[in-house]
Design a protein around this motif. Structure first.
Motif, PDB file in Angstrom:
ATOM      1  N   CYS A 103       6.251 -27.551 -17.437  1.00 16.10           N
ATOM      2  CA  CYS A 103       7.703 -27.370 -17.281  1.00 16.10           C
ATOM      3  C   CYS A 103       8.475 -28.551 -17.851  1.00 16.10           C
ATOM      4  O   CYS A 103       9.536 -28.364 -18.461  1.00 16.10           O
ATOM      5  CB  CYS A 103       8.046 -27.156 -15.809  1.00 16.10           C
ATOM      6  N   ARG A 104       7.934 -29.754 -17.684  1.00  8.48           N
ATOM      7  CA  ARG A 104       8.611 -30.941 -18.227  1.00  8.48           C
ATOM      8  C   ARG A 104       8.598 -30.916 -19.756  1.00  8.48           C
ATOM      9  O   ARG A 104       9.585 -31.303 -20.401  1.00  8.48           O
ATOM     10  CB  ARG A 104       7.963 -32.220 -17.699  1.00  8.48           C
ATOM     11  N   ARG A 105       7.493 -30.494 -20.348  1.00 13.06           N
ATOM     12  CA  ARG A 105       7.420 -30.409 -21.808  1.00 13.06           C
ATOM     13  C   ARG A 105       8.444 -29.396 -22.329  1.00 13.06           C
ATOM     14  O   ARG A 105       9.123 -29.637 -23.335  1.00 13.06           O
ATOM     15  CB  ARG A 105       6.016 -30.012 -22.256  1.00 13.06           C
ATOM     16  N   MET A 106       8.536 -28.260 -21.649  1.00 14.24           N
ATOM     17  CA  MET A 106       9.491 -27.243 -22.071  1.00 14.24           C
ATOM     18  C   MET A 106      10.922 -27.736 -21.904  1.00 14.24           C
ATOM     19  O   MET A 106      11.767 -27.534 -22.779  1.00 14.24           O
ATOM     20  CB  MET A 106       9.278 -25.963 -21.264  1.00 14.24           C
ATOM     21  N   GLU A 107      11.209 -28.384 -20.790  1.00 17.23           N
ATOM     22  CA  GLU A 107      12.545 -28.928 -20.556  1.00 17.23           C
ATOM     23  C   GLU A 107      12.946 -29.884 -21.678  1.00 17.23           C
ATOM     24  O   GLU A 107      14.058 -29.795 -22.220  1.00 17.23           O
ATOM     25  CB  GLU A 107      12.581 -29.642 -19.213  1.00 17.23           C
ATOM     26  N   GLU A 108      12.038 -30.785 -22.025  1.00 18.50           N
ATOM     27  CA  GLU A 108      12.333 -31.759 -23.085  1.00 18.50           C
ATOM     28  C   GLU A 108      12.602 -31.048 -24.407  1.00 18.50           C
ATOM     29  O   GLU A 108      13.542 -31.393 -25.139  1.00 18.50           O
ATOM     30  CB  GLU A 108      11.174 -32.733 -23.239  1.00 18.50           C
ATOM     31  N   ALA A 109      11.796 -30.037 -24.716  1.00 15.16           N
ATOM     32  CA  ALA A 109      11.973 -29.312 -25.977  1.00 15.16           C
ATOM     33  C   ALA A 109      13.309 -28.579 -26.000  1.00 15.16           C
ATOM     34  O   ALA A 109      14.024 -28.596 -27.016  1.00 15.16           O
ATOM     35  CB  ALA A 109      10.825 -28.325 -26.171  1.00 15.16           C
ATOM     36  N   ILE A 110      13.664 -27.922 -24.909  1.00 16.12           N
ATOM     37  CA  ILE A 110      14.926 -27.179 -24.862  1.00 16.12           C
ATOM     38  C   ILE A 110      16.107 -28.117 -25.065  1.00 16.12           C
ATOM     39  O   ILE A 110      17.033 -27.824 -25.837  1.00 16.12           O
ATOM     40  CB  ILE A 110      15.039 -26.397 -23.538  1.00 16.12           C
ATOM     41  N   PHE A 111      16.093 -29.259 -24.383  1.00 19.77           N
ATOM     42  CA  PHE A 111      17.202 -30.201 -24.541  1.00 19.77           C
ATOM     43  C   PHE A 111      17.297 -30.691 -25.984  1.00 19.77           C
ATOM     44  O   PHE A 111      18.407 -30.822 -26.539  1.00 19.77           O
ATOM     45  CB  PHE A 111      17.025 -31.384 -23.582  1.00 19.77           C
ATOM     46  N   ARG A 112      16.165 -30.957 -26.612  1.00 16.13           N
ATOM     47  CA  ARG A 112      16.198 -31.462 -27.988  1.00 16.13           C
ATOM     48  C   ARG A 112      16.672 -30.385 -28.958  1.00 16.13           C
ATOM     49  O   ARG A 112      17.407 -30.681 -29.916  1.00 16.13           O
ATOM     50  CB  ARG A 112      14.819 -31.988 -28.390  1.00 16.13           C
ATOM     51  N   VAL A 113      16.260 -29.143 -28.750  1.00 20.07           N
ATOM     52  CA  VAL A 113      16.696 -28.054 -29.631  1.00 20.07           C
ATOM     53  C   VAL A 113      18.197 -27.817 -29.483  1.00 20.07           C
ATOM     54  O   VAL A 113      18.916 -27.649 -30.480  1.00 20.07           O
ATOM     55  CB  VAL A 113      15.902 -26.771 -29.341  1.00 20.07           C
ATOM     56  N   VAL A 114      18.690 -27.814 -28.251  1.00 19.93           N
ATOM     57  CA  VAL A 114      20.123 -27.604 -28.046  1.00 19.93           C
ATOM     58  C   VAL A 114      20.928 -28.775 -28.616  1.00 19.93           C
ATOM     59  O   VAL A 114      21.995 -28.577 -29.204  1.00 19.93           O
ATOM     60  CB  VAL A 114      20.438 -27.383 -26.552  1.00 19.93           C
ATOM     61  N   LEU A 115      20.415 -29.985 -28.474  1.00 25.67           N
ATOM     62  CA  LEU A 115      21.076 -31.143 -29.079  1.00 25.67           C
ATOM     63  C   LEU A 115      21.183 -30.967 -30.588  1.00 25.67           C
ATOM     64  O   LEU A 115      22.248 -31.167 -31.181  1.00 25.67           O
ATOM     65  CB  LEU A 115      20.302 -32.418 -28.750  1.00 25.67           C
ATOM     66  N   LEU A 116      20.087 -30.588 -31.227  1.00 31.44           N
ATOM     67  CA  LEU A 116      20.092 -30.386 -32.673  1.00 31.44           C
ATOM     68  C   LEU A 116      21.077 -29.283 -33.065  1.00 31.44           C
ATOM     69  O   LEU A 116      21.848 -29.436 -34.018  1.00 31.44           O
ATOM     70  CB  LEU A 116      18.687 -30.033 -33.156  1.00 31.44           C
ATOM     71  N   ALA A 117      21.054 -28.175 -32.313  1.00 32.05           N
ATOM     72  CA  ALA A 117      21.958 -27.063 -32.622  1.00 32.05           C
ATOM     73  C   ALA A 117      23.412 -27.481 -32.463  1.00 32.05           C
ATOM     74  O   ALA A 117      24.263 -27.095 -33.269  1.00 32.05           O
ATOM     75  CB  ALA A 117      21.646 -25.869 -31.718  1.00 32.05           C
ATOM     76  N   SER A 118      23.707 -28.293 -31.451  1.00 27.28           N
ATOM     77  CA  SER A 118      25.087 -28.722 -31.225  1.00 27.28           C
ATOM     78  C   SER A 118      25.596 -29.575 -32.386  1.00 27.28           C
ATOM     79  O   SER A 118      26.800 -29.576 -32.672  1.00 27.28           O
ATOM     80  CB  SER A 118      25.193 -29.499 -29.904  1.00 27.28           C
ATOM     81  N   GLU A 119      24.695 -30.270 -33.057  1.00 29.13           N
ATOM     82  CA  GLU A 119      25.082 -31.053 -34.234  1.00 29.13           C
ATOM     83  C   GLU A 119      25.211 -30.164 -35.468  1.00 29.13           C
ATOM     84  O   GLU A 119      26.113 -30.350 -36.290  1.00 29.13           O
ATOM     85  CB  GLU A 119      24.056 -32.146 -34.492  1.00 29.13           C
ATOM     86  N   ARG A 120      24.303 -29.214 -35.604  1.00 29.67           N
ATOM     87  CA  ARG A 120      24.264 -28.383 -36.807  1.00 29.67           C
ATOM     88  C   ARG A 120      25.472 -27.447 -36.919  1.00 29.67           C
ATOM     89  O   ARG A 120      25.871 -27.096 -38.026  1.00 29.67           O
ATOM     90  CB  ARG A 120      22.981 -27.558 -36.818  1.00 29.67           C
ATOM     91  N   VAL A 121      26.028 -27.007 -35.782  1.00 32.08           N
ATOM     92  CA  VAL A 121      27.110 -26.026 -35.873  1.00 32.08           C
ATOM     93  C   VAL A 121      28.364 -26.622 -36.486  1.00 32.08           C
ATOM     94  O   VAL A 121      29.161 -25.894 -37.095  1.00 32.08           O
ATOM     95  CB  VAL A 121      27.447 -25.407 -34.491  1.00 32.08           C
ATOM     96  N   GLY A 122      28.559 -27.941 -36.351  1.00 34.28           N
ATOM     97  CA  GLY A 122      29.763 -28.527 -36.914  1.00 34.28           C
ATOM     98  C   GLY A 122      30.990 -27.845 -36.335  1.00 34.28           C
ATOM     99  O   GLY A 122      31.226 -27.859 -35.138  1.00 34.28           O
ATOM    100  N   GLY A 123      31.763 -27.180 -37.184  1.00 35.29           N
ATOM    101  CA  GLY A 123      32.935 -26.441 -36.718  1.00 35.29           C
ATOM    102  C   GLY A 123      32.629 -25.015 -36.326  1.00 35.29           C
ATOM    103  O   GLY A 123      33.551 -24.253 -36.008  1.00 35.29           O
ATOM    104  N   GLY A 124      31.340 -24.634 -36.338  1.00 38.11           N
ATOM    105  CA  GLY A 124      30.953 -23.285 -35.923  1.00 38.11           C
ATOM    106  C   GLY A 124      30.782 -23.198 -34.420  1.00 38.11           C
ATOM    107  O   GLY A 124      31.195 -24.076 -33.667  1.00 38.11           O
ATOM    108  N   GLN A 125      30.142 -22.145 -33.984  1.00 41.02           N
ATOM    109  CA  GLN A 125      29.960 -21.902 -32.561  1.00 41.02           C
ATOM    110  C   GLN A 125      28.509 -22.098 -32.147  1.00 41.02           C
ATOM    111  O   GLN A 125      27.583 -21.764 -32.889  1.00 41.02           O
ATOM    112  CB  GLN A 125      30.372 -20.478 -32.194  1.00 41.02           C
ATOM    113  N   LEU A 126      28.342 -22.614 -30.926  1.00 38.63           N
ATOM    114  CA  LEU A 126      27.024 -22.700 -30.302  1.00 38.63           C
ATOM    115  C   LEU A 126      27.008 -21.726 -29.136  1.00 38.63           C
ATOM    116  O   LEU A 126      27.788 -21.845 -28.188  1.00 38.63           O
ATOM    117  CB  LEU A 126      26.740 -24.114 -29.806  1.00 38.63           C
ATOM    118  N   LEU A 127      26.131 -20.726 -29.210  1.00 38.24           N
ATOM    119  CA  LEU A 127      25.970 -19.717 -28.178  1.00 38.24           C
ATOM    120  C   LEU A 127      24.584 -19.880 -27.561  1.00 38.24           C
ATOM    121  O   LEU A 127      23.609 -20.128 -28.286  1.00 38.24           O
ATOM    122  CB  LEU A 127      26.115 -18.312 -28.767  1.00 38.24           C
ATOM    123  N   LEU A 128      24.481 -19.739 -26.260  1.00 36.75           N
ATOM    124  CA  LEU A 128      23.200 -19.877 -25.575  1.00 36.75           C
ATOM    125  C   LEU A 128      22.937 -18.631 -24.746  1.00 36.75           C
ATOM    126  O   LEU A 128      23.813 -18.178 -23.992  1.00 36.75           O
ATOM    127  CB  LEU A 128      23.196 -21.113 -24.665  1.00 36.75           C
TER     128      LEU A 128
END
Length: 219
Positions: A103-128
């Protein structure tokens, strides 16, 4: 800038059910739904624009591999549209999330993926999407939303009628490329559960010295 939908993967069918809400021009699953007007209003109220990229986070076990096959077949059945790029992160040394370490490994991965996505969207939208995977995965995704922000949190609910659930569970990927038939009009209902602004702590001065960014926390 792209609009990115990040989802945790459980049953593969949940993926097209969410995309049917965000991207009705690609697959209009809910055309015959009795609440189709309310669904459209919810989409408009949250200002949800079609996702251009679908990012899936899942475990590394055999079950996730079989469910990914369903997603890939569905994506191919749509013609592997250039307007919906598919990216997948499988978290190593995880399978059923039956231990605290997994569960800790998955938690870390999810946070890192969402962090990356939040940067990549720029002026676009982030949907979860909270619809797929173990409950701990949905919890991790919502916590990540509270940290990095998102334009909308999405979910889908299932009609609990046993006969309806049985029919939907027997659908193959091609069945999710066209609207649900009228006799299954309310088999699934998508909804928006909220949204988050980025945590204001990120704007504090000390964050300039210790920034939380994907370069420091790569996937």
């Amino acid at each position: 800038m792209p609009n990115i939908l990040v989802a945790t993967l459980g049953n593969w069918q949940l993926v097209p059910e969410v995309i049917g809400f965000t991207n009705p021009g690609l697959v209009d699953l809910y055309r015959h739904h009795p609440g189709v007007r309310s669904i459209a209003e919810a989409r408009a109220d949250a200002d949800i624009r079609p996702a251009g990229e679908l990012w899936l986070v899942t475990t590394g076990g055999d079950f996730s591999r079989s469910q990914l096959d369903g997603v890939f077949q569905w994506h191919q059945s749509l013609g592997a549209p250039a307007g919906l790029i598919l990216r997948v992160w499988r978290v190593g040394v995880t399978e059923n999330l039956s231990s605290a370490a997994e569960c800790r490994r998955m938690e870390e991965a999810i946070f890192r993926v969402v962090l990356l996505a939040s940067e990549r969207v720029g002026g676009g939208q982030l949907l979860l999407s909270l619809a797929g995977g173990r409950k701990t995965m949905s919890t991790d995704l919502q916590r990540a939303a509270a940290v990095f922000g998102c334009n909308a949190l999405l979910h889908v609910t299932q009609n609990e009628d046993p006969a309806t659930k049985k029919r939907i569970s027997g659908f193959d990927p091609k069945d999710f490329t066209t609207p649900f038939p009228p006799d299954l009009e309310d088999a699934v209902t998508p909804l928006v559960t909220g949204h988050y602004e980025p945590n204001p702590a990120f704007s504090l001065g000390f964050m300039e010295e210790f920034p939380i960014e994907s370069g420091r926390y790569p996937v």
